[in-house]
Design a protein around this motif. Structure first.
Motif, PDB file in Angstrom:
ATOM      1  N   UNK A  95       1.215  14.890   7.331  1.00  0.00           N
ATOM      2  CA  UNK A  95       0.824  13.492   7.371  1.00  0.00           C
ATOM      3  C   UNK A  95      -0.032  13.117   6.180  1.00  0.00           C
ATOM      4  N   UNK A  96      -0.675  11.958   6.311  1.00  0.00           N
ATOM      5  CA  UNK A  96      -1.540  11.476   5.240  1.00  0.00           C
ATOM      6  C   UNK A  96      -2.829  10.924   5.835  1.00  0.00           C
ATOM      7  N   UNK A  97      -3.869  10.905   5.008  1.00  0.00           N
ATOM      8  CA  UNK A  97      -5.174  10.359   5.407  1.00  0.00           C
ATOM      9  C   UNK A  97      -5.163   8.863   5.117  1.00  0.00           C
ATOM     10  N   UNK A 123       0.850  -1.191   0.000  1.00  0.00           N
ATOM     11  CA  UNK A 123       0.000   0.000   0.000  1.00  0.00           C
ATOM     12  C   UNK A 123       0.884   1.238   0.000  1.00  0.00           C
ATOM     13  N   UNK A 124       0.271   2.391  -0.196  1.00  0.00           N
ATOM     14  CA  UNK A 124       1.026   3.648  -0.162  1.00  0.00           C
ATOM     15  C   UNK A 124       0.289   4.657   0.716  1.00  0.00           C
ATOM     16  N   UNK A 125       0.964   5.745   1.099  1.00  0.00           N
ATOM     17  CA  UNK A 125       0.312   6.756   1.930  1.00  0.00           C
ATOM     18  C   UNK A 125      -0.915   7.336   1.234  1.00  0.00           C
ATOM     19  N   UNK A 126      -1.944   7.621   2.019  1.00  0.00           N
ATOM     20  CA  UNK A 126      -3.160   8.239   1.487  1.00  0.00           C
ATOM     21  C   UNK A 126      -2.933   9.702   1.147  1.00  0.00           C
ATOM     22  N   UNK A 127      -4.026  10.412   0.926  1.00  0.00           N
ATOM     23  CA  UNK A 127      -3.950  11.823   0.530  1.00  0.00           C
ATOM     24  C   UNK A 127      -3.177  12.641   1.558  1.00  0.00           C
ATOM     25  N   UNK A 128      -2.370  13.551   1.057  1.00  0.00           N
ATOM     26  CA  UNK A 128      -1.520  14.399   1.887  1.00  0.00           C
ATOM     27  C   UNK A 128      -2.361  15.355   2.730  1.00  0.00           C
TER      28      UNK A 128
END
Length: 109
Positions: A101-103, A86-91
């Protein structure tokens, strides 16, 4: 039990349900290579190059217990078949525009 391993070079601050999970980098970084397949000139002679993904390095094989957090580029190259990637969500940015951070996390289809 499931484990989250951060395979990016950065600390991640994952915001969810009024909580923040701070996920330090593991010391290992997953990367994906690219190769230029062609180039042509756009308007004004500006070159436009086309690339495709090649080998992913630094990404362990699935073990059924671990979810790997990688860059969006690596996650996309890994494809939808790698449900453990997976990858980081919206900034998320503060009032000054600085990333904080990320959502949650995200997965490409």
């Amino acid at each position: 039990m499931s484990y989250l391993i951060n395979l990016t070079p950065h600390e991640l601050r994952i915001h969810y349900s009024d909580k923040v999970l701070v996920l330090p980098p593991s010391g290992e970084v997953a990367r994906v290579g690219t190769v230029r397949t062609s180039t042509f000139s756009m308007a004004e002679g500006i070159p436009l190059s086309f690339y495709k993904y090649t080998e992913i390095t630094g990404l362990p094989d699935p073990d059924g217990r671990t979810t790997y957090v990688v860059s969006g580029m690596v996650e996309s190259a890994a494809g939808p078949g790698r449900l453990d990637v997976v990858s980081p969500g919206d900034l998320i940015r503060n009032e000054m525009g600085k990333p904080i951070g990320c959502e949650g996390l995200k997965k490409s289809l």
